[in-house]
Design a protein around this motif. Structure first.
Motif, PDB file in Angstrom:
ATOM      1  N   LYS A   8       0.825  -1.207   0.000  1.00 24.30           N
ATOM      2  CA  LYS A   8       0.000   0.000   0.000  1.00 24.30           C
ATOM      3  C   LYS A   8       0.857   1.253   0.000  1.00 24.30           C
ATOM      4  O   LYS A   8       0.457   2.275  -0.557  1.00 24.30           O
ATOM      5  CB  LYS A   8      -0.928  -0.004   1.213  1.00 24.30           C
ATOM      6  N   THR A  57       2.708   3.596  -5.428  1.00 23.17           N
ATOM      7  CA  THR A  57       1.555   4.293  -4.865  1.00 23.17           C
ATOM      8  C   THR A  57       1.828   5.790  -4.729  1.00 23.17           C
ATOM      9  O   THR A  57       0.918   6.613  -4.884  1.00 23.17           O
ATOM     10  CB  THR A  57       1.192   3.698  -3.498  1.00 23.17           C
ATOM     11  N   GLY A  58       3.077   6.157  -4.423  1.00 27.60           N
ATOM     12  CA  GLY A  58       3.425   7.571  -4.392  1.00 27.60           C
ATOM     13  C   GLY A  58       3.256   8.236  -5.741  1.00 27.60           C
ATOM     14  O   GLY A  58       2.706   9.344  -5.845  1.00 27.60           O
ATOM     15  N   THR A 108      -0.439   8.636  -6.427  1.00 22.55           N
ATOM     16  CA  THR A 108      -1.040   9.728  -5.661  1.00 22.55           C
ATOM     17  C   THR A 108      -0.735  11.085  -6.291  1.00 22.55           C
ATOM     18  O   THR A 108      -1.638  11.920  -6.494  1.00 22.55           O
ATOM     19  CB  THR A 108      -0.526   9.691  -4.217  1.00 22.55           C
ATOM     20  N   VAL A 109       0.528  11.318  -6.623  1.00 24.32           N
ATOM     21  CA  VAL A 109       0.905  12.596  -7.244  1.00 24.32           C
ATOM     22  C   VAL A 109       0.237  12.744  -8.608  1.00 24.32           C
ATOM     23  O   VAL A 109      -0.236  13.831  -8.987  1.00 24.32           O
ATOM     24  CB  VAL A 109       2.435  12.700  -7.353  1.00 24.32           C
ATOM     25  N   THR A 149      -2.618  11.444  -9.533  1.00 19.28           N
ATOM     26  CA  THR A 149      -4.035  11.734  -9.325  1.00 19.28           C
ATOM     27  C   THR A 149      -4.258  13.189  -8.941  1.00 19.28           C
ATOM     28  O   THR A 149      -5.196  13.837  -9.416  1.00 19.28           O
ATOM     29  CB  THR A 149      -4.593  10.806  -8.230  1.00 19.28           C
ATOM     30  N   LEU A 150      -3.408  13.722  -8.082  1.00 21.83           N
ATOM     31  CA  LEU A 150      -3.521  15.130  -7.706  1.00 21.83           C
ATOM     32  C   LEU A 150      -3.341  16.051  -8.916  1.00 21.83           C
ATOM     33  O   LEU A 150      -4.043  17.069  -9.051  1.00 21.83           O
ATOM     34  CB  LEU A 150      -2.489  15.468  -6.624  1.00 21.83           C
ATOM     35  N   THR A 158      -9.352   8.069 -15.149  1.00 22.99           N
ATOM     36  CA  THR A 158      -9.560   8.906 -13.958  1.00 22.99           C
ATOM     37  C   THR A 158      -9.833  10.372 -14.322  1.00 22.99           C
ATOM     38  O   THR A 158     -10.756  10.980 -13.771  1.00 22.99           O
ATOM     39  CB  THR A 158      -8.336   8.824 -13.040  1.00 22.99           C
TER      40      THR A 158
END
Length: 625
Positions: free
Chosen positions: A119, A124-125, A128-129, A131-132, A249
């Motif tokens: 996770k 995953t990092g 996350t970036v 997605t932002l 997304t």
């Protein structure tokens, strides 16, 4: 060129003398082009129609005279069909076609667990970036659309000061917007590389586990070109997954936030906020259903294209590996024919995909470009046509009435411009979502190939093989046991830990080839240390096969094999292959192979000792050279 210009000049003079309208000449030119295109498309089908009918009547049975009378393209297609039918007969279980099914979701979930093992990890990092950045790009799109609406509003009002201020904001927002766009592409590439690295490391670990690199190509027949799957297929799969994430997304964020912005704008215009979204959802749902029903099986087509491309590379690698043998035999004509056939099979499959995409993209563009544009016009016009009219009182002076009217017009213009830009962004998002269906189906083909490769690696590492047998199962006479169409290795390998007993013995061990051809039904043999043994016999009697069984390359289907326990995962006996092998590196690397330089330093071996070894075999002159 001069003759052509004179010919055009004469046609122009005749055209002017006839006094025909200009549209007639354009219509004639376009009609001639369409007629020529129709002939070009339909003639090949009409020409091949009798051959196809004849083939269906004979159910695939072709006589030599018929084959001789066909053209080269049809012969290649027929040979391709027979090859596919032969491969299907050799398989012992029915494989699912790649597509949107439970098997695809299961395989994709397995690969995702490999690409994202925890996770909290590097992948995953990045997600996350990424997605932002996608969310930020959506907010920026909405803000830019609002700025463009405000610019048009102040232009209509002739407010130069406010127009200049909003224009400065519009130029100022361009810097972070372009940075976010560049970051999205950068992070997508980084994600693709990270996913590929995880898959490659996992695949390499399986590929070299329990000598899988030998077992996959020699004992198992499910993967003909593991090199292509380990390089090209994994790369394309990782790129498809990373691109598909952003393709799914970002449109979802766009639709959600743009829908809220449109509803807020409709509320400002005092109109119904549900009529427009209801109409758009109905049209989009109907379009998606139609496209899903008529969509070709792109996953199966892409998987077959990758398979044929891998086979073409396999033919090239065979020619490079066996170039000297082919040159001695002067077999370049045969190899050239095989290479052309492999390339023609790939071209036929690519043409099939192109023709399938032709009409599907035409239908897709019809819905997305025209049907959706008309729906967008209706959505934009509904709040203006059905909204509450702005009341203007005549009791006040004429200037105030004119100002209110201009304000009302500018507000509607601002709403129209903002809504139009938002609808363009929403339509683009929906188009990407609809287009991503083809990407998902194509991803299913690559997922099937990569996941199938990993499954084969797992099974061969456990001693489970699947290969075409040269004899039927009933003819084995009880020597080999089959389960689900696969031979079961019931023999045992017993390791001897006694240092005083270093003998190698076989007890009732059959010598069986990977395609289940029994060379020796039962072999009992004992080799003591210091005992010299020479095995002779004609080709195919099992001399090399015996050493493959002793070294553990081939499975033991019955009996027992007693050998000394390996030391540091290396056998106590050194086996020399029939063909010489030179590794990549210097002369020192050749001598110490399969050890590395680190192993050499750890064992305390120096270059002087290597020179003494060369002197023992009278090869010291190689080091001087």
């Amino acid at each position: 060129m001069t003759v052509f210009s004179k010919y055009v000049g004469r046609l122009t003079e005749k055209y002017e003398q006839s006094r025909l309208p200009k549209q007639a000449f354009s219509y004639a030119l376009v009609g001639t082009a369409l007629f020529a295109l129709t002939i070009k498309v339909t003639v090949p089908y009409i020409r091949n129609a009798p051959c196809i009918k004849h083939k269906s009547e004979n159910a695939g049975a072709l006589t030599p005279a018929e084959i001789y009378g066909m053209d080269e393209e049809f012969k290649l297609a027929e040979a391709e069909k027979l090859l596919v039918e032969k491969q299907l007969k050799q398989k012992n279980k029915q494989l699912l076609e790649p597509g949107l099914n439970k098997e695809f979701l299961k395989q994709l979930g397995m690969l995702v667990r490999i690409m994202i093992p925890q996770k909290l990890c590097y992948e995953t990092g990045l997600l996350t970036v990424h997605t932002l950045c996608l969310i930020s790009r959506t907010f920026l799109s909405i803000y830019v659309a609002a700025l463009e609406g405000a610019i048009v509003k102040f232009i209509v009002r002739k407010d130069v000061k406010q127009f200049a201020l909003v224009l400065l904001k519009w130029f100022g927002i361009a810097i972070p917007a372009t940075f976010i766009n560049s970051m999205i592409r950068f992070l997508e590439s980084k994600l693709s590389l990270a996913f590929r690295t995880r898959l490659v490391r996992h695949s390499y670990r399986l590929y070299f586990k329990n000598q899988n690199y030998y077992r996959v190509s020699n004992l198992d027949g499910r993967i003909e070109n593991a090199d292509h799957r380990l390089t090209e297929d994994i790369s394309v799969f990782a790129s498809s997954v990373a691109h598909l994430y952003s393709s799914l997304t970002k449109p979802c964020f766009d639709l959600m936030l743009i829908g809220l912005a449109l509803m807020r704008s409709s509320r400002k215009m005092k109109a119904n906020i549900l009529s427009g979204p209801a109409l758009s959802v109905s049209v989009i749902a109907l379009t998606a259903h139609i496209l899903r029903v008529v969509s070709p099986k792109f996953g199966q087509l892409v998987s077959e294209e990758a398979n044929r491309y891998g086979y073409l590379r396999h033919i090239h690698s065979r020619i490079i590996t066996n170039a000297e043998e082919i040159a001695f035999y002067s077999g370049h004509k045969v190899e050239l024919q095989q290479l052309r056939q492999a390339y023609n099979r790939l071209v036929n499959q690519m043409n099939n995909i192109f023709s399938q995409k032709l009409w599907f993209i035409m239908l897709e563009q019809f819905f997305m470009k025209y049907v959706w544009s008309g729906t967008g016009m209706v959505m934009v016009s509904l709040p203006i046509l059905t909204g509450a009219a702005v009341s203007t009182t005549t009791s006040s002076s004429n200037n105030k009435t004119i100002e209110r009217t201009e304000s009302s017009v500018s507000e509607r213009t601002q709403y129209l411009t903002t809504s139009r830009n938002l609808l363009i962004s929403a339509a683009d998002a929906i188009e990407r979502l609809m287009s991503s269906y083809k990407e998902i189906v194509a991803l299913a083909g690559y997922t099937c190939r990569v996941a199938g490769m990993l499954d084969v690696f797992e099974e061969t590492a456990q001693g489970i093989y699947s290969k075409a047998s040269v004899i039927e199962n009933e003819e084995i006479n009880g020597i080999i046991e089959f389960r689900n169409g696969k031979p079961i290795a019931k023999g045992r390998i017993i390791y001897i830990d006694d240092p005083s007993n270093m003998s190698i013995s076989l007890r009732a061990v059959p010598v069986v080839t990977p395609n289940c051809d029994i060379v020796v039904p039962s072999l009992t043999l004992c080799i003591e240390p210091g005992f010299h043994l020479l095995i002779t016999g004609p080709n195919g009697c099992g001399k090399s096969s015996l050493f493959r069984i002793l070294s553990g390359l081939w499975p033991i289907y019955a009996g027992e094999l007693h050998i000394p326990r390996p030391v540091e995962n290396k056998p106590c006996m050194f086996y020399i292959p029939q063909r010489p092998y030179m590794s990549i590196g210097s002369l020192c690397d050749q001598i110490i192979y399969p050890d590395t330089r680190e192993d050499m330093k750890r064992k305390g071996i120096t270059e002087n000792e290597l020179m003494s070894i060369l002197k023992l075999v009278c090869l010291e002159h190689i080091a001087q050279r």
